[in-house]
Motif scaffolding. Structure first.
Motif, short mmCIF file in Angstrom:
data_model
loop_
_atom_site.label_atom_id
_atom_site.label_comp_id
_atom_site.label_asym_id
_atom_site.label_seq_id
_atom_site.Cartn_x
_atom_site.Cartn_y
_atom_site.Cartn_z
N ILE A 48 20.10 -14.85 39.49
CA ILE A 48 19.32 -16.11 39.45
C ILE A 48 18.87 -16.35 38.02
O ILE A 48 18.98 -17.46 37.48
N ARG A 49 18.35 -15.30 37.38
CA ARG A 49 17.86 -15.43 36.00
C ARG A 49 18.99 -15.89 35.07
O ARG A 49 18.83 -16.81 34.28
N ASP A 50 20.17 -15.26 35.23
CA ASP A 50 21.32 -15.62 34.37
C ASP A 50 21.75 -17.07 34.61
O ASP A 50 22.14 -17.77 33.69
N TYR A 51 21.70 -17.49 35.88
CA TYR A 51 22.11 -18.86 36.20
C TYR A 51 21.17 -19.87 35.55
O TYR A 51 21.58 -20.88 34.99
N TRP A 52 19.87 -19.55 35.58
CA TRP A 52 18.87 -20.43 34.94
C TRP A 52 19.09 -20.43 33.42
O TRP A 52 19.09 -21.47 32.77
N SER A 55 22.09 -22.39 32.43
CA SER A 55 21.93 -23.84 32.59
C SER A 55 21.01 -24.40 31.50
O SER A 55 21.16 -25.54 31.09
N MET A 56 20.07 -23.58 31.02
CA MET A 56 19.19 -24.06 29.96
C MET A 56 19.84 -23.94 28.58
O MET A 56 19.92 -24.91 27.85
N TRP A 257 12.74 -34.38 32.68
CA TRP A 257 12.78 -32.98 33.09
C TRP A 257 12.46 -32.81 34.58
O TRP A 257 12.96 -31.88 35.22
N LYS A 258 11.68 -33.74 35.13
CA LYS A 258 11.45 -33.69 36.58
C LYS A 258 12.80 -33.82 37.30
O LYS A 258 13.12 -33.05 38.20
N GLU A 259 13.56 -34.80 36.88
CA GLU A 259 14.84 -35.08 37.52
C GLU A 259 15.85 -33.94 37.28
O GLU A 259 16.54 -33.49 38.20
N GLU A 260 15.89 -33.50 36.03
CA GLU A 260 16.83 -32.44 35.64
C GLU A 260 16.58 -31.14 36.44
O GLU A 260 17.49 -30.49 36.90
#
Ligand code: GAP
Length: 479
Positions: A48-52, A55-56, A257-260
């Motif tokens: 999960i951490r890697d996916y976040w 994506s960032m 950022w809300k939408e993203e």
């Protein structure tokens, strides 16, 4: 708020039984609100951490990551406002001596009213609480608790102290000799490590506004009412991103950022109706706008992530306390300014709990002939702790050797698990329970025509493919 306590308890039990999460220091009866991630939990959490992180920092060209220390100069927390403001209103029951967070106590009462079919009454109670919290009206809050006849769950009485504020930061001593040691704090949020490094990163990375700095890491809060498994812990992990922008553009970036962030959560395959935004009525000491993304956990809709428009509060205060300029020269408008910040802050443990809550499925597989059921974790394949289980049907006839070859071909590309013990059905069920999306079975036909069986976790369907294509097949499905 629909809650399903049985389902929640079943998920907690499953996490323990299958090596996802254990109570910390369990052999000493545990430590309240502190948990350890086991062999499969740590893999899932890392994924999960890697996916976040990807994506960032990989999918946004203008965001870079850092890894700041947990210990920071004590003045950091003075400048950030945490020494003076990071506290929650608490109330003690005089008979049981048990301490409660005022908002939790009132929210529990509102839940109770809803369960009794008095939703409107519960909503009115919450609205009144929000109003009093926003006004820091502690007398009013105590009166609300008394008027609503809220009782302590231990003593059963309504004999309450006044409402008081308690700081949530943990402190410790830095230095070996007690006279020289200075008091420092365990960080209550990762964000300050980003703020104090703003200029370091901007200058060395030649970053141009707008740009972001991302970080994941441990944060510590002395939560008074720590409960609900990994939802509210004293040691937890955050995934935060501070986005530095031109003053005046904060509304636009806040909406962006809300939408993203909502898109990110939806990309995990979770239905839209499981999420909602909740605008803050009482803003944190640093924010000019703030909302939570809430997810419908089995314990009801609860905060998963915060999106905060933090203005120039943090950088301005660090400039004030450190006497170091925190300004940025914007070549496009030929001006110096302290940037504004929009922050996204999601709890890694809460994201873990959301993913587990979505994935945990009890299926009745009974037929007219026999009773049968299974527990399967329908995890997104890209997050599953193990991607492929390699299972020779028998421990003989050369099948383990072929299985080992498949294992060796695949294990450098993704996490595999080899097992040859027990009947194949039992091995499949064990893999279902930890969410392994694919099992490959090597049988006698493999030796004849080089094909193997691939079993799909969710549908339990099986198909034969060439043994040489297993790696490619799994990689194609890791989305
Ligand atoms: N930097 C901003 C900040 O820390 P927050 O709303 O206090 O904001 C952000 O925390 C996120 O961290 C929350 O939305 C939640 O997911 C997670 N979080 C906060 N306290 C937590 C706790 N005690 N246990 C687990 N997760 C927590």
């Amino acid at each position: 708020m629909a809650t399903d306590n049985n389902r929640f308890q079943a998920i907690i039990a499953h996490c323990k039984e299958y090596g996802f999460i254990f109570q910390s220091s369990e052999i000493y009866d545990g430590l309240s609100a502190v948990y350890d991630y086991g062999q499969w939990g740590s893999e899932l959490k890392k994924n999960i951490r890697d996916y976040w992180w990807k994506s960032m920092t990989q999918m946004h060209e203008n965001i870079v990551g850092i890894d700041a220390a947990i210990f920071m100069h004590p003045t950091t927390w003075k400048a950030s406002g945490h020494v003076d403001n990071f506290s929650d209103p608490m109330i003690d029951n005089k008979d049981s001596k048990k301490r409660y967070r005022v908002d939790h106590l009132i929210e529990a009462k509102a839940d109770e009213l809803e369960k009794e079919g008095k939703k409107a009454e519960g909503d009115a109670l919450l609205a009144e609480m929000d109003k009093l919290l926003a006004a820091n009206d502690y007398e009013g809050l105590k009166k609300l608790i008394e008027d609503t006849k809220i009782k302590c769950s231990v003593s059963g009485t309504g004999n309450w102290t006044d409402v008081r504020q308690f700081n949530l930061m943990f402190s410790t001593q830095l230095g070996s000799v007690s006279e020289e040691a200075s008091e420092i704090y365990l960080r209550p949020e990762t964000a300050q490590g980003i703020f104090v490094n703003f200029l370091n990163v901007q200058k060395t990375g030649r970053m141009k506004i707008p740009f972001g700095i991302a970080q994941t890491g441990k944060a510590f809060r002395n939560e008074i009412v720590a409960r609900q498994f990994i939802f509210r812990m004293r040691e937890f992990e955050q995934m935060e991103m501070q986005f530095f922008i031109r003053p005046g553009s904060q509304k636009e970036w806040y909406e962006y950022w809300k939408e993203e962030r909502m898109k990110w959560h939806l990309s995990l395959g979770i239905p839209k109706e499981k999420f909602r935004f909740h605008d803050h009525v009482k803003l944190a000491h640093y924010a000019d706008a703030a909302c939570d993304i809430e997810y419908e956990f089995p314990i009801g809709f609860k905060e998963l992530e915060g999106i905060h428009s933090r203005t120039d509060f943090d950088l301005k205060n660090h400039q004030l306390y450190s006497k170091k300029k925190m300004q940025y020269f914007d070549p496009e408008i030929n001006q110096n300014y302290i940037p504004y910040v929009v922050e996204t802050s999601v709890g890694l443990d809460r994201t873990f709990m959301m993913i587990m809550s979505e994935a945990y499925t009890e299926e009745d597989l009974s037929t007219a002939e026999k009773q049968d059921s299974r527990v399967v974790l329908k995890l997104p394949p890209k997050l599953a702790p193990i991607k492929l289980a390699v299972l020779p049907l028998l421990k003989k006839d050369g099948l383990p050797e072929v299985a080992r070859e498949i294992m060796n071909t695949c294990k450098s590309s993704f996490k595999c698990f080899y097992e040859e013990k027990d009947a194949i059905g039992r091995r499949y069920r064990r893999m279902d329970a930890i969410g392994t999306p694919f099992c490959v079975t090597i049988d006698h036909q493999t030796k004849e025509d080089g094909t193997v069986t691939i079993r799909h976790r969710d549908s339990m369907q099986q198909e034969r493919i060439s043994a040489s294509q297993v790696r490619e097949f799994v990689e194609k499905h890791l989305i």
